[in-house]
Design a protein around this motif. Sequence first.
Motif, PDB file in Angstrom:
ATOM      1  N   PHE A   9     -17.460  41.864   6.158  1.00  0.00           N
ATOM      2  CA  PHE A   9     -17.244  41.007   7.327  1.00  0.00           C
ATOM      3  C   PHE A   9     -17.264  41.866   8.586  1.00  0.00           C
ATOM      4  CE2 PHE A   9     -14.291  39.532  10.553  1.00  0.00           C
ATOM      5  CZ  PHE A   9     -14.581  38.182  10.687  1.00  0.00           C
ATOM      6  N   ARG A  10     -18.048  41.455   9.561  1.00  0.00           N
ATOM      7  CA  ARG A  10     -18.107  42.217  10.810  1.00  0.00           C
ATOM      8  C   ARG A  10     -17.755  41.333  12.000  1.00  0.00           C
ATOM      9  NH1 ARG A  10     -20.628  47.188  10.777  1.00  0.00           N
ATOM     10  NH2 ARG A  10     -19.116  47.452  12.477  1.00  0.00           N
ATOM     11  N   TYR A  11     -17.043  41.913  12.916  1.00  0.00           N
ATOM     12  CA  TYR A  11     -16.741  41.250  14.195  1.00  0.00           C
ATOM     13  C   TYR A  11     -16.565  42.339  15.238  1.00  0.00           C
ATOM     14  CZ  TYR A  11     -14.088  38.598  17.719  1.00  0.00           C
ATOM     15  OH  TYR A  11     -13.640  38.031  18.887  1.00  0.00           O
ATOM     16  N   GLU A  18     -19.733  36.454  17.901  1.00  0.00           N
ATOM     17  CA  GLU A  18     -20.068  35.908  16.579  1.00  0.00           C
ATOM     18  C   GLU A  18     -19.564  36.799  15.445  1.00  0.00           C
ATOM     19  OE1 GLU A  18     -21.963  33.016  16.035  1.00  0.00           O
ATOM     20  OE2 GLU A  18     -21.653  32.738  18.195  1.00  0.00           O
ATOM     21  N   TYR A  19     -19.040  36.145  14.401  1.00  0.00           N
ATOM     22  CA  TYR A  19     -18.765  36.876  13.157  1.00  0.00           C
ATOM     23  C   TYR A  19     -20.097  37.032  12.413  1.00  0.00           C
ATOM     24  CZ  TYR A  19     -13.854  35.325  13.767  1.00  0.00           C
ATOM     25  OH  TYR A  19     -12.593  35.080  14.247  1.00  0.00           O
ATOM     26  N   TYR A  20     -20.286  38.109  11.716  1.00  0.00           N
ATOM     27  CA  TYR A  20     -21.468  38.254  10.870  1.00  0.00           C
ATOM     28  C   TYR A  20     -21.130  39.137   9.673  1.00  0.00           C
ATOM     29  CZ  TYR A  20     -22.080  42.814  13.232  1.00  0.00           C
ATOM     30  OH  TYR A  20     -21.885  44.081  13.729  1.00  0.00           O
ATOM     31  N   ARG A  21     -22.061  39.262   8.744  1.00  0.00           N
ATOM     32  CA  ARG A  21     -21.817  40.102   7.561  1.00  0.00           C
ATOM     33  C   ARG A  21     -22.878  41.195   7.532  1.00  0.00           C
ATOM     34  NH1 ARG A  21     -17.784  37.661   4.886  1.00  0.00           N
ATOM     35  NH2 ARG A  21     -17.848  39.301   3.302  1.00  0.00           N
ATOM     36  N   ASP A  94     -13.402  41.538   3.196  1.00  0.00           N
ATOM     37  CA  ASP A  94     -13.027  40.684   4.332  1.00  0.00           C
ATOM     38  C   ASP A  94     -11.643  41.067   4.841  1.00  0.00           C
ATOM     39  OD1 ASP A  94     -14.892  38.782   2.543  1.00  0.00           O
ATOM     40  OD2 ASP A  94     -14.948  38.100   4.638  1.00  0.00           O
ATOM     41  N   PRO A 101      -9.028  37.782  13.146  1.00  0.00           N
ATOM     42  CA  PRO A 101      -9.592  39.131  13.248  1.00  0.00           C
ATOM     43  C   PRO A 101      -9.645  39.603  14.707  1.00  0.00           C
ATOM     44  CG  PRO A 101     -11.016  37.696  11.950  1.00  0.00           C
ATOM     45  CD  PRO A 101     -10.000  36.815  12.604  1.00  0.00           C
ATOM     46  N   LYS A 103     -11.092  43.005  15.196  1.00  0.00           N
ATOM     47  CA  LYS A 103     -12.342  43.759  15.091  1.00  0.00           C
ATOM     48  C   LYS A 103     -12.568  44.091  13.620  1.00  0.00           C
ATOM     49  CE  LYS A 103     -14.755  47.720  17.047  1.00  0.00           C
ATOM     50  NZ  LYS A 103     -14.674  48.961  17.812  1.00  0.00           N
ATOM     51  N   ASP A 104     -13.689  43.667  13.077  1.00  0.00           N
ATOM     52  CA  ASP A 104     -14.021  43.912  11.671  1.00  0.00           C
ATOM     53  C   ASP A 104     -12.839  43.576  10.749  1.00  0.00           C
ATOM     54  OD1 ASP A 104     -16.515  44.651  12.557  1.00  0.00           O
ATOM     55  OD2 ASP A 104     -16.074  46.800  12.560  1.00  0.00           O
TER      56      ASP A 104
END
Lengths: 315, 293
Positions: A9-11, A18-21, A94, A101, A103-104
Amino acid sequence: MPSTRFDIFRYQPDVSDEYYRQEFSLEHTEDATLLDAILDLQNTQDPSLAVRYSCRSAICGSCACKTNGKTVLACTSQLESLKSEFGDDRLAVDPIGNFTPIKDLVVDMEPFWTKFKSVKPYLIPDGPPPEKERIVPKEAMQKIERESACILCAACYSECNSLAADPEFVGPAAFAWGYRFAGDERDGQRKERAKLYSGDHGVWDCTRCMYCNERCPKGVEPRDAIEKLGGIAFQEKVTRDKGARHAKAFLISMRTGGKLNESLLVPYTDPLGAPLDISFAAQMMAKGKAPSPIPHRIKKLKEVQGLIKNVKETI
Amino acid sequence: MQQFAYYPGCVAEFSSKELNATTKTLAPMLDIELLPLPAATCCGAGDIAEAKPNLYLTLNVRILSQAEEMGVDVLTICNVCTMNLRRANKMVKEDPRVLEQVNEELVKVGARPYEGTKEVTHLLWYLATEEGLSKLEAQGPRGLNGLKVAPYYGCQLLRPSSVMGFEDPDQPQSLERLIRALGGEVADYEAKSKCCGFPIILARQEVALKESHVALSQSRDAGADCMVTPCPLCHLAMDAYQRKAESLNGTEYNMPVLHLPQLIGLALGIETSVMQFKRHMVPTDNVLEIVGA
């Protein structure tokens, strides 16, 4: 050397809302932990990957995260064990649940700390301090031994089903600390604590999903602590909450028939609200789901009544 | 014939009689003899434990002792009863001092002391083994005709695993095995082992209905024709309170919810009148139609 694929999970709020993976792949030693891997990825592939950690020894409680949906301490979870447990060479990682969240894998812990502080997680003895230290018998400390082991990692909070439905629920970790002090014989606030913990979003909000006991990496078993706080509320006669009344209806049923008297449960739990819900009661009745008001009576009920009278609580 | 001390639990005996009736019809078909426990109390459902923990323990050990006197293990059809009985059993088996204290109380009121020799199992666990599945196959099930079933485990048959221990609480497969063995199709979804909210449905109804929403909406979105559960408390939350959950969450589920023995009964051809689907709040007509019952 084994290797593992990660789906993380990335932020990165500095870059995008946007959140992304993101997929990563890493070769690692046989005994590498999830935290080792995240730090290795940070050092060798993406320095922006954020994770909160400190001791690497399951003491600080900083590095809890989810892997394949299950909350673990990253520092004590070996990759090879996780892969074998999930039967998968790829691990989804995650941030812990029921948090926002930042950050990440790093979350905003503020609501957790606010609730933790709200239970007064410190000793409040009665009267002036003694001249010498308070001597506490070993047995008295053993009663609160499990709760004393909490490292506030929030693994329990992460998967609490009550919290997912009611974000204001105080939650399992805070209540484990609540019992750690309410159950301490040096504390002088037993009744006050019972009142404090029994309000809205308090102990009676616990839905008994048992995720907290399942996930705690230190064997604290927060659900058991919540149960004991319910018991203290009963000992201190703090039983006005609907949740406590619900439990009381079970005790009355037990004494009068030995089985649950369901016809007592609804009006006793919520005497003001139940009469307003006539249409639901009528629907239940139409389906034969409204039980007889005459309680069932088990054989040897006197044994049960004797136990209710005799058994002493040692919470 | 495998004999068990039958502990249906209060909900199956009273408000969810359809579960008890179906189980009693199903048992002999599977070579199970259910022996009654006429002096058994309620397990306390977690409520007695939350008010008076020592009383909870003593009452549950009293039930175990009755089964021990009969010389058989206990069979349950409720998650909550299973967890409460197993937890009490574990507490006294692991600590002889605790067993001694509980027995002192039991003897004082004329009840039989417990020696700690019995086990508690759920019907699902009994059937989801190779032996259990072979008993089902021996019945030559007419099958579920591809009925798409969402397995719903709930909480207390899985967690805490230190007490329950039948299967991985994060990747349970017992219901799936049964559904497939009976000719059904599995509708998989993430929330199958999340909480139904029932323990707090009277005291904190809004919170509880938000909890049941998760599994109801996910099973609907997975295309399930129905949900099946091994627990009558989950059944009440998912079936009896389903319209309330729809109203609170502003959506429709229209999800029929079957008790586990009813699903097996459908596959084995038990008369639908025996299984009393008319007692369900959410109609089961589409399920019966697909199965051809």
